[in-house]
Write a protein that holds these residues in place. Structure first.
Motif, PDB file in Angstrom:
ATOM      1  N   CYS A 242       5.249 -44.552  73.040  1.00 56.74           N
ATOM      2  CA  CYS A 242       5.594 -43.571  72.003  1.00 56.74           C
ATOM      3  C   CYS A 242       6.594 -42.524  72.484  1.00 56.74           C
ATOM      4  CB  CYS A 242       4.330 -42.868  71.512  1.00 56.74           C
ATOM      5  SG  CYS A 242       3.105 -43.981  70.775  1.00 56.74           S
ATOM      6  N   ILE A 243       6.746 -42.371  73.787  1.00 62.29           N
ATOM      7  CA  ILE A 243       7.604 -41.313  74.326  1.00 62.29           C
ATOM      8  C   ILE A 243       9.074 -41.498  73.962  1.00 62.29           C
ATOM      9  CG2 ILE A 243       8.513 -40.365  76.500  1.00 62.29           C
ATOM     10  CD1 ILE A 243       5.683 -40.439  77.596  1.00 62.29           C
ATOM     11  N   SER A 263       7.228 -34.452  73.094  1.00 59.74           N
ATOM     12  CA  SER A 263       7.381 -35.456  74.155  1.00 59.74           C
ATOM     13  C   SER A 263       6.734 -34.972  75.451  1.00 59.74           C
ATOM     14  CB  SER A 263       8.862 -35.775  74.380  1.00 59.74           C
ATOM     15  OG  SER A 263       9.535 -34.729  75.054  1.00 59.74           O
ATOM     16  N   VAL A 264       6.792 -33.659  75.698  1.00 59.68           N
ATOM     17  CA  VAL A 264       6.131 -33.091  76.876  1.00 59.68           C
ATOM     18  C   VAL A 264       4.624 -33.264  76.757  1.00 59.68           C
ATOM     19  CG1 VAL A 264       5.707 -30.979  78.202  1.00 59.68           C
ATOM     20  CG2 VAL A 264       7.991 -31.442  77.275  1.00 59.68           C
ATOM     21  N   LEU A 265       4.098 -33.048  75.542  1.00 55.29           N
ATOM     22  CA  LEU A 265       2.672 -33.259  75.301  1.00 55.29           C
ATOM     23  C   LEU A 265       2.291 -34.720  75.566  1.00 55.29           C
ATOM     24  CD1 LEU A 265      -0.129 -32.418  74.216  1.00 55.29           C
ATOM     25  CD2 LEU A 265       0.727 -32.891  71.901  1.00 55.29           C
ATOM     26  N   LEU A 266       3.126 -35.650  75.113  1.00 50.90           N
ATOM     27  CA  LEU A 266       2.851 -37.069  75.336  1.00 50.90           C
ATOM     28  C   LEU A 266       2.924 -37.412  76.822  1.00 50.90           C
ATOM     29  CD1 LEU A 266       4.761 -38.825  72.394  1.00 50.90           C
ATOM     30  CD2 LEU A 266       2.325 -38.301  72.587  1.00 50.90           C
ATOM     31  N   LEU A 267       3.839 -36.761  77.536  1.00 45.42           N
ATOM     32  CA  LEU A 267       3.933 -36.968  78.980  1.00 45.42           C
ATOM     33  C   LEU A 267       2.636 -36.543  79.662  1.00 45.42           C
ATOM     34  CD1 LEU A 267       5.662 -37.593  81.529  1.00 45.42           C
ATOM     35  CD2 LEU A 267       6.369 -35.197  81.488  1.00 45.42           C
ATOM     36  N   VAL A 268       2.127 -35.377  79.282  1.00 47.60           N
ATOM     37  CA  VAL A 268       0.863 -34.884  79.842  1.00 47.60           C
ATOM     38  C   VAL A 268      -0.280 -35.828  79.476  1.00 47.60           C
ATOM     39  CG1 VAL A 268      -0.820 -33.004  79.774  1.00 47.60           C
ATOM     40  CG2 VAL A 268       1.632 -32.483  79.828  1.00 47.60           C
ATOM     41  N   THR A 281       5.313 -45.856  85.514  1.00 46.53           N
ATOM     42  CA  THR A 281       6.366 -46.245  84.570  1.00 46.53           C
ATOM     43  C   THR A 281       6.981 -45.043  83.878  1.00 46.53           C
ATOM     44  OG1 THR A 281       5.165 -48.317  84.175  1.00 46.53           O
ATOM     45  CG2 THR A 281       6.907 -47.762  82.624  1.00 46.53           C
ATOM     46  N   VAL A 282       6.155 -44.079  83.493  1.00 48.56           N
ATOM     47  CA  VAL A 282       6.676 -42.917  82.778  1.00 48.56           C
ATOM     48  C   VAL A 282       7.574 -42.085  83.693  1.00 48.56           C
ATOM     49  CG1 VAL A 282       4.902 -41.149  83.280  1.00 48.56           C
ATOM     50  CG2 VAL A 282       6.008 -41.210  81.038  1.00 48.56           C
ATOM     51  N   ILE A 437       7.435 -53.017  82.193  1.00 48.46           N
ATOM     52  CA  ILE A 437       7.157 -52.492  83.538  1.00 48.46           C
ATOM     53  C   ILE A 437       5.653 -52.374  83.765  1.00 48.46           C
ATOM     54  CG2 ILE A 437       7.428 -50.528  85.101  1.00 48.46           C
ATOM     55  CD1 ILE A 437      10.157 -50.018  83.791  1.00 48.46           C
ATOM     56  N   THR A 438       4.924 -51.837  82.782  1.00 50.13           N
ATOM     57  CA  THR A 438       3.467 -51.736  82.948  1.00 50.13           C
ATOM     58  C   THR A 438       2.833 -53.121  83.025  1.00 50.13           C
ATOM     59  OG1 THR A 438       3.202 -51.543  80.528  1.00 50.13           O
ATOM     60  CG2 THR A 438       3.229 -49.500  81.804  1.00 50.13           C
TER      61      THR A 438
END
Length: 468
Positions: A242-243, A263-268, A281-282, A437-438
Motif C-alpha cells: 500500500c505504500i 505514508s509515514v504512518l504506513l511505514l511505521v 523490503t520497505v 522481494i518479500t
C-alpha cells in the motif's frame, strides 16, 4: 444474453448502479463492510457481498478496474473467529455443509459472470495477443505440469497447479483488455490500496490494544499478531504493497502532503507488523518512492519538510532506544546471514531441501505437494508447504522448465516497462517489486490471493505499456 444486458445498461437504475460500483470511493465502502464482517464473524455475509457486487461489476461495467479492489479485499476476508489455521482458532466454519454450499454457489456465480465477460471479450475480438500473454501462458502451463513424472506425484499437485494457473491466466485475460489505463484508472487503483491500508492499520492497532501479553519486557511477541486471513508476515507484506500508492497520490494530488503523512504512518505500521522480510523490503521500496516524490511530485517543499521531520524523528527514537535497536539489528543480521541451515532465520534448511528436490527431478520438478520441514500455518490441506523463496520454489516444484518460463516472464516485464516509463507505471512496478522481494523470503506469490493480485496488477501494467 448480450441484448438483454445491453437493454439493462440503458436502464436508469442500472446506470446509477454502474456509477456507484465504478466510483473511486466504492473501495472504502467495501473496506467498511469487510471490517464489520471481520469483527462480527460474518464471513458468509462478506462472501455474498463480494460475489454479488463482483458479478454486477463484470457484467455491467465497461472498465473493470473496480474488480481489482475486490481482489484486494478477498485476501483479507477470513475473520479470526472463523479461521481454519492451527495458529488461530482452527475453526471448522468453512467446512460446515451450510457454509460450504453457500460459499461454492456464490463464488461460482462470480466466476460464471467473469467467464461470460471473458468469452464476450474474445467473441468481440477485443482481446489482443501480446508477448506478455504468451509468456505468462507458458509459465502457467508449466505450473499445471508441476511434478509430472515424479515418483510421489499425486492428484494434489495437479489440482494446486491448476488453481495457480487459473489465478495467473483467468485474472490476466479477464482484465487486460477490459480496463482503461488512463489517469482515472490509476487513481482508482491506488485509492483501492489506500482503502485496504486503512483496514490493515485498524486491525493491527486493535490487535496491539486488545491482546494480552503482546509486549513482554519491552519486546513485541510477534506470534500474537495473527489476523484470521494471515499472520505477521502477511500483514507486513500487505501494508508494504500500500505504500507506493500513498506516495503516488502524494505526488499527484493537490493536497498530496496528507498522503505523505499517511505514508509515514504506513511505514511505521509495516515495522510494527514485526515482519522482518517486510522491514527489509520497505527499506528499499520506501526511499525509492520518496525520491520520486521529491523529484517529480507536487508540493515539494511541504513533502520535503514532512520527510525531513520523519527522518529526524526516526533518528531521535533510534538514539533514545539505541540498546534495543542495536540488539534487534544485530540479531536480525545474525539470523539473516547465519549460514547453513540457520541462514535466513532457519530458511536455509528449507532452501537446501528445495535444491535436493530440484536435483532429484530437474526437468518438471517434484511438484508443489512435497514434504518440507516448515510448520503448517494454513489449516487448509490443499495448500502445500513451501520453501520460502520464489525462485527455489519454482525450481523444486517445476524444474528447469519452470525456471526458464519464469525468467522469460520477468524479462518481459522489464521490456514492457522500458516501452513506456511513466510515474504511474513506475509506482506500479514498485508495488509489484514489494511483493516479489518479500516472496524471496516467503511464499506470498504462490498463496492464491496474492497470486490473483499480482496477475491483476500485471494486466494493468501490460495494458498501459502502449504510449497511446
Amino acid at each position: 444474453m448480450k441484448d438483454f444486458l445491453a437493454k439493462l445498461k440503458n436502464n436508469g437504475i442500472v446506470n446509477d448502479l454502474r456509477y456507484f460500483l465504478s466510483s473511486k470511493y466504492f473501495p472504502f465502502i467495501t473496506a467498511a463492510v469487510t471490517l464489520l464482517c471481520y469483527y462480527l464473524g460474518w464471513d458468509i455475509v462478506l462472501i455474498y457481498y463480494i460475489s454479488i457486487t463482483g458479478a454486477l461489476m463484470v457484467l455491467f461495467l465497461d472498465d473493470l478496474t473496480p474488480v481489482i479492489s475486490h481482489l484486494l479485499f478477498m485476501s483479507v476476508a477470513v475473520s479470526y473467529k472463523n479461521s481454519p489455521s492451527p495458529i488461530m482458532e482452527s475453526s471448522d466454519y468453512f467446512t460446515r455443509t451450510e457454509i460450504l454450499v453457500q460459499t461454492v454457489i456464490m463464488l461460482s456465480l462470480f466466476a460464471l459472470a467473469a467467464a461470460y465477460r471473458i468469452t464476450h471479450t474474445f467473441v468481440r475480438k477485443k482481446f489482443k495477443f501480446t508477448p506478455a500473454f504468451f509468456g505468462i501462458a507458458a509459465f502457467s502451463f508449466v505450473l499445471l505440469l508441476n511434478g509430472a513424472g515424479a515418483k510421489d506425484y499425486t492428484a494434489q499437485n495437479f489440482v494446486y497447479g491448476l488453481i495457480l494457473a487459473l489465478c495467473f491466466m483467468f485474472i490476466f485475460v479477464g482484465l487486460k483488455d477490459n480496463i482503461t489505463t488512463d489517469k482515472t484508472c490509476f487513481e482508482k487503483l491506488n485509492l483501492s490500496f489506500i482503502a485496504l491500508s486503512v483496514l490493515l492499520v485498524i486491525e493491527l492497532t486493535v490487535k496491539y490494544f486488545t491482546v494480552d501479553g503482546i509486549i513482554v519486557n519491552g519486546e513485541i511477541v510477534r506470534t500474537k499478531l495473527t489476523f484470521g486471513w494471515g499472520m505477521w508476515n502477511s500483514m507486513g507484506m500487505s501494508l508494504l504493497l500500500c505504500i507506493p500508492s500513498s506516495v503516488y497520490l502524494a505526488a499527484k494530488s493537490k493536497y498530496g502532503f496528507i498522503y505523505t503523512l499517511y505514508s509515514v504512518l504506513l511505514l511505521v505500521a509495516t515495522f510494527m507488523s514485526c515482519s522482518r522480510q517486510a522491514m527489509l523490503t520497505v527499506a528499499v521500496i520506501y526511499p525509492a518512492c520518496i525520491l520520486i516524490l521529491l523529484i517529480k511530485g507536487k508540493n515539494k517543499i511541504a513533502n520535503g519538510c514532512i520527510v525531513a521531520a520523519a527522518l529526524l524523528a526516526i533518528i531521535i527514537l533510534c538514539i533514545i532506544f539505541r540498546d534495543t535497536v542495536v540488539k534487534y539489528f544485530v540479531e536480525f543480521i545474525k539470523k539473516l546471514f547465519a549460514g547453513g541451515d540457520n541462514s535466513g532465520n532457519g530458511r536455509g534448511r528449507l532452501w537446501r531441501e528445495a535444491l535436493n528436490y530440484f536435483i532429484s527431478y530437474p526437468y518438471l520438478g517434484a511438484g508443489f505437494h512435497v514434504k518440507y520441514s516448515s510448520p503448517d500455518f494454513n489449516g487448509l490441506s490443499f495448500i502445500p508447504l513451501m520453501c520460502h523463496n520464489t525462485v527455489l520454489e519454482i525450481m523444486a516444484a517445476c524444474g528447469v522448465l519452470g525456471l526458464i518460463t519464469y525468467a522469460v516472464h520477468r524479462c518481459q516485464t522489464v521490456v514492457s516497462f522500458l516501452k513506456n516509463v511513466t510515474m504511474e507505471r513506475t509506482f506500479l512496478v514498485l508495488t509489484v517489486a514489494g511483493l516479489l522481494i518479500t516472496s524471496l523470503f516467503d511464499n506470498h506469490i504462490f498463496y492464491i490471493f496474492p497470486t490473483m493480485i499480482y496477475s491483476a496488477l500485471f494486466a494493468v501494467f501490460t495494458k498501459s505499456e502502449n504510449k497511446n
